[in-house]
Design an enzyme around this catalytic site. Sequence first.
Site, PDB file in Angstrom:
ATOM      1  N   LEU A  22       0.833  -1.194   0.000  1.00 50.86           N
ATOM      2  CA  LEU A  22       0.000   0.000   0.000  1.00 50.86           C
ATOM      3  C   LEU A  22       0.871   1.248   0.000  1.00 50.86           C
ATOM      4  CD1 LEU A  22      -2.846  -0.661   2.613  1.00 50.86           C
ATOM      5  CD2 LEU A  22      -3.021  -0.653   0.135  1.00 50.86           C
ATOM      6  N   LYS A  23       0.405   2.295  -0.658  1.00 49.60           N
ATOM      7  CA  LYS A  23       1.061   3.600  -0.586  1.00 49.60           C
ATOM      8  C   LYS A  23       0.199   4.496   0.300  1.00 49.60           C
ATOM      9  CE  LYS A  23       3.738   7.100  -1.526  1.00 49.60           C
ATOM     10  NZ  LYS A  23       3.168   7.982  -0.473  1.00 49.60           N
TER      11      LYS A  23
END
Length: 1095
Positions: A192-193
């Site tokens: 995830l960013k």
Amino acid sequence: MSPTSSLFSPHAPRRLLPLLLPLRLSSSAAAAAPAMPRRRDRTQPPPQEWKPKAAEGASSSTSTASAAAEIAASVERLTLASPAAARAGTGAAQLWVPRGYSTSTTNASVAPSPSSSSVADAGHGVDSAKLSKVIKGAPDFAVDNNTFIEAKIRATFYPKFENEKSDQETNKVFNDVAPPNIAIIFMCQVTLKHSGSLFMYAGHLGGAYAKNSFGNVYTAVGVFVLGRLFREAWGKDAAKMQAEFNDFLEKNRICISMELVTAVLGDHGQRPKDDYAVITAVTELGHGKPKFYSTAEVIAFCRKWRLPTNHIWLFSTRKSATSFFAAYDALCEEGTATPVCKALDEIADISVPGSKDHVKVQGEILEGLVARIVSRESSSQMEEVLRNFPQPMLDGVDSDLGPSLRDICAANRSDEKQQIKALLENVGASMCPDHSDWFGNSSLDAQSRNADRSVVTKFVQAHPTDYATKKLQEMIRLMKQRHFPAAFKCYWNYHKIDSLSNDNLYYKMVIHVHSDSVFRRYQQEMRRNQGLWPLYRGFFIDVNLFKTNNKKAAELSKDGDTLLKNINGALDSSSSAVDGLADEDSNLMVKLKFLTYKIRTFLIRNGLSTLFKDGPSAYRTYYLRQMKNWGTSAGKQKELSKMLDEWAVYIRRKYGNKPLSSSTYLSEAEPFLEQYAKRSPANQALIGAAGNLVQTENFLAILDSERDEEGDLQSERGAAPSSPTSAPVDVVPKAEGLIVFFPGKVYPVVQSRLYIENMCGTTKAAAVPVIPDSEGTDSNPFSLEALAVFMFRVLQRVNHPGNLDKASPNAGYVLLMFYHLYDGKSRREFENELYERFGSVVKMPLLKSDRTPLPGDVKGILDEGISLFRLHQSRHGRAEPSKGSYAKEWAQWEQRLRKTLFGHADYLNSIQVPFDFAVKEVLEQLKAVAKGDLKTPDTVKRKFGNIVFAAVRLTPSDILGVLQKVGERNTEVNSFINGITLEDSLNKAHVTLAHKRAHGVAAVASYGIHQNQQVPVTFNALYYSEKMAAFEVQLGTVNGEQINSRNEWPHSTLWTAPGVAPKEANTLPQLASEGKAKRVPIDPPITISGVVDFY
């Protein structure tokens, strides 16, 4: 052999990524692991999990044991006290201890160590007058044969990876390194960013760093959040563990990097519900090139120190990896955290939930995903780590953690310094005993922090003391010679203030890259020079510049030469293609962002300056250009245009000409989006999620309005252009007109672009660049043939206003100088920059397509000139050729250049298109631009759109052929066919495999492995009624794998009457059973070929 014993086999092979210091763990450690901790919301943390699948290419038990042994080889470098002893406080805490470094103090005191205390008090015992004299005299420090430099990287993150790069490019890389039908040795990893800022921490002595700075509120917030995470994790032992952690990082020269997510540092895509950080990298700096831990090692490291980890997915088979890319295409325009994580959980071979749930701490608006290529062993390493390092207890969750970040910022609103002081004092002396990076030294004035600019020059001139220093000199020297837009900012190192003398100077150097294009150009240099070190993001170096006596200088020089030879030899003998992945893996990274995030940040926030400065029309031009560059689907562009136009009217009516602050834009944007989303389900899907706004006005950190640590407010990354009229326009208003300019012939794009943008801002005209058409090379937008023609033309003209004509003795050199302004940039990159900045490009025809190759002696004289130019530039920079050490060579080369080119005058004239034709083509393209008819080519950006369903595409002619055969056998069918119109519907003929709404994203994405592959389609029966008709089909196999439709009744719709939706064809079998439709068997069945594709 048990999993634990296999992990610690002494015969473990050499690691693929020898980056980390894993642990020696007793076999009972897993059994003795504590229960899962409760979260703030009193729920258990998400369990770690992996999902072995019996898919193609699965590892055998032998390979799994081998991979487990590999991680064990470096695991042996660590020792660990028993969990019981650690929790009882009778022994050392569970700490990483890398081989080759000193171990951490067994019983670390809660108070700062003596060394820490001395640093905190540094300067108090120093003669201030003497210190001031040293600093003021530093500019006069002269480099001679006795001057040496020692440089050590202090903090760094991965080299810049691509932003907005096509996921298809990464998918292509995966397929390139893992050809079909061959067991893959690489796999795809996705994380995830989180939407925050880069923060790096190297201990209280090593320093705290933002992306391009230190000693400010960004780093103070980072230190506070990190310290609070320790309190949450370790409870009453937090102070002790903070001190041990600092001591460990310093002794072992380790830097941790994290995504710092807070509501006090300005708005991104969504204000987080909580202030937190997620560890994204752990870097072993040592005394050489940085070594980044593998993801499995990062998780093990974080779980031992109880630091938060990210959500991670591994796709170890070709099918799962291609399914991931298809899933992103299906979600890219409407994905939020919950459906994205759900889809990836269903597709991935291994899913490791993060210790911070994105939905609970940040919200549904998800910035994006980071995909990268990793080694095949990552799967077995991850499984081994998850077995042996369970999610740790968080002892301080229910404890009083003291004032929160928001409380402190709210209570200290007078200025930035006050907020910094309050944050550092609240985090405590065990975490941050030394504040000198923020407040300087009491013996010096505030202005003395900055060192003079000559430090960089001295840095590259002095003798290196070791290999690392030599490589850093090489990097900086090259960047300066290539005139890359980057700053090398130097500051006094206050941690070394008591060691300063006239002949012994200590600095901190910040390498600040101003343009993302520098990273691409530098990678081109790395391809030419395999020994270059990577250019990292977040790049900080400790520098020691010193003099020594003649004897010691001779010893240092001798030792340095021996060391360099030994290291170079070792590197040459131990390099391998597989290990090379560790150095270049960041180049195989791609950041895949979601439109729901980009609506807020790029289209609303970054467009504010254009909207308020130049009005709604210019703002519309801006956001349309952005969506065009992203390849946003036509449907979404239409929906967004309606919403953004309404936003522009709303916010301008409310604020007038007073600009809305980008730091707090969500205070206005979020309520607007929430109300807009409530109007319809389509609006809700467009917005993603809205509501539950966190109010930040009372606790926002006091920030310098010119500073943007994350960098996503910069225009080159998608922010509003300095002039709205530099963007593309549908039709050019007559009152404004076009500014036509020529950036590619002589002047560099950057210089002409700034000048042209200023003109656009004052005249309200649109700018159109005209460039010579040329194939270019991998490292230059212009071919050697184009260069030869340019030189030939210059050497024929007379009385040129700039004296660049046949009378100029250095004409060839000047043309080479212009040619090298674009060095390291491919033709595609060159054109993309122009398209993204100005919206259109006019290409002037230059060379005939049917020309013969460049004569050998012409190519030879050009190659010779290019080599001579690089030698001259390396030694003399921009000095004129007549004033350098190659003056004689230049004079001879200029004479031979003229002789060679004029000797091939017939050839050079013959390969050029006629001038009249070129002018006519340019005028036609300019007219098209003015009318809005000139389209940006598809090669600029991949248009991925939003996948809705997977299907087998059928050819209309094949369908008609089947219908004709069925009609010949059945007169009723023939009459029915002749009575309907099929042309339009047959152009869309397909067999639906899975639909996103009905079957889910994972189901649609699972066909990604078969995209563009042919599959047999067998027709068994024809169903028809007065309102619709469809073929019943049976699908065949692709590469031995059966292709099945998720539809209950696999079919291909042929026709529907006006007003009847194609999906109604699903009811035909039921209608036939009721006598309301007819079924005509096809015996024998007819088989044609279709193609698997996405729609």
